[in-house]
Motif scaffolding. Structure first.
Motif, PDB file in Angstrom:
ATOM      1  N   LEU A 167      10.396 -26.044 -13.748  1.00 26.18           N
ATOM      2  CA  LEU A 167      10.927 -24.967 -14.229  1.00 26.18           C
ATOM      3  C   LEU A 167      10.299 -23.754 -13.584  1.00 26.18           C
ATOM      4  N   ALA A 168       8.854 -23.828 -13.263  1.00 23.39           N
ATOM      5  CA  ALA A 168       8.203 -22.585 -12.635  1.00 23.39           C
ATOM      6  C   ALA A 168       8.778 -22.473 -11.054  1.00 23.39           C
ATOM      7  N   HIS A 169       8.999 -23.598 -10.641  1.00 23.75           N
ATOM      8  CA  HIS A 169       9.407 -23.840  -9.147  1.00 23.75           C
ATOM      9  C   HIS A 169      10.886 -23.223  -9.054  1.00 23.75           C
ATOM     10  N   LEU A 170      11.916 -23.453 -10.085  1.00 28.50           N
ATOM     11  CA  LEU A 170      13.050 -22.996 -10.340  1.00 28.50           C
ATOM     12  C   LEU A 170      13.236 -21.444 -10.185  1.00 28.50           C
ATOM     13  N   ALA A 171      11.812 -20.956 -11.016  1.00 29.86           N
ATOM     14  CA  ALA A 171      11.952 -19.318 -11.246  1.00 29.86           C
ATOM     15  C   ALA A 171      11.204 -18.771 -10.253  1.00 29.86           C
ATOM     16  N   GLY A 172      10.563 -19.473  -9.145  1.00 33.72           N
ATOM     17  CA  GLY A 172       9.863 -18.781  -8.157  1.00 33.72           C
ATOM     18  C   GLY A 172       8.317 -18.543  -8.633  1.00 33.72           C
ATOM     19  N   ARG A 173       7.811 -19.085  -9.547  1.00 34.54           N
ATOM     20  CA  ARG A 173       6.546 -18.824 -10.159  1.00 34.54           C
ATOM     21  C   ARG A 173       5.681 -20.055  -9.682  1.00 34.54           C
ATOM     22  N   PRO A 174       4.296 -19.831  -9.535  1.00 40.73           N
ATOM     23  CA  PRO A 174       3.381 -20.837  -9.257  1.00 40.73           C
ATOM     24  C   PRO A 174       3.165 -22.038 -10.270  1.00 40.73           C
TER      25      PRO A 174
END
Length: 197
Positions: A167-174
């Motif tokens: 989910l972090a990857h999809l949202a552009g978060r680390p």
């Protein structure tokens, strides 16, 4: 405190009735965890974990993050081999350090993925991922089957880290810091697992 199990991704204690204080507490925790809700349970004497989450990305984007080798390297780890239906692969997961082999049982783009995994020091397990359009985003369900019942809480914590990393990857978060996050989640899942018989 034990280190996280080496495998885990994308795996319940008995479900509580909707509207109870426990359900409200879990809903609040899910919101704090970016919308990830996990439940541990037992099935045929083995542990199973089910996660539900919603993300803003459309189904095709989530599917690409789950099946494209370059995208997988960004949030999960290194996978080598054939990632199509019937294909076999080897993998090393970044957050948990798990190394093993897998086989793709079902690959039905962009909605359903079933993968069997195995390593030298763990039982074989089955991951099922289901994606459903939800408004402009995606409802994500991840299940991990075939877990040692006495370690289901540890696997649940490790699996949730992988779901959160997706989910972090999809949202552009680390990605999260896995050891700290595992300790937090393990305590929650131990509480759930204590109700399993």
């Amino acid at each position: 405190m034990s280190p996280p199990p080496r495998r885990g991704l994308v795996p319940g204690r008995a479900m509580c009735p909707p509207g109870t204080a426990e359900e409200q507490r879990m809903t609040s925790e899910a919101q704090a965890d970016g919308g990830v809700r996990g439940r541990v349970g037992a099935e045929g004497g083995e542990g199973v974990v089910r996660f539900e989450a919603r993300c803003a990305a459309v189904v095709e984007e989530v599917w690409a993050a789950l099946t494209d080798r370059h995208r997988l390297q960004q949030w999960l780890g290194d996978l080598r081999g054939d990632l199509r239906q019937g294909g076999a692969f080897t993998a090393t997961f970044t957050s948990s350090g798990w190394e093993g082999t897998g086989q793709v049982e079902v690959c039905a783009p962009p909605h359903r993925l079933v993968v069997h995994t195995q390593s030298a020091d763990e039982l074989a397990a089955r991951f099922e991922v289901t994606l459903t359009p939800d408004g402009g985003g995606t409802a994500l369900v991840v299940e991990d089957h075939g877990l040692p019942l006495e370690q289901v809480a540890a696997y649940a914590a490790g699996d949730q880290i992988h779901v959160e990393d997706l989910l972090a990857h999809l949202a552009g978060r680390p990605r999260c810091e896995p050891r700290t996050r595992w300790a937090e989640l393990h305590a929650v899942y131990l509480e759930q697992a204590a109700t399993l018989g």
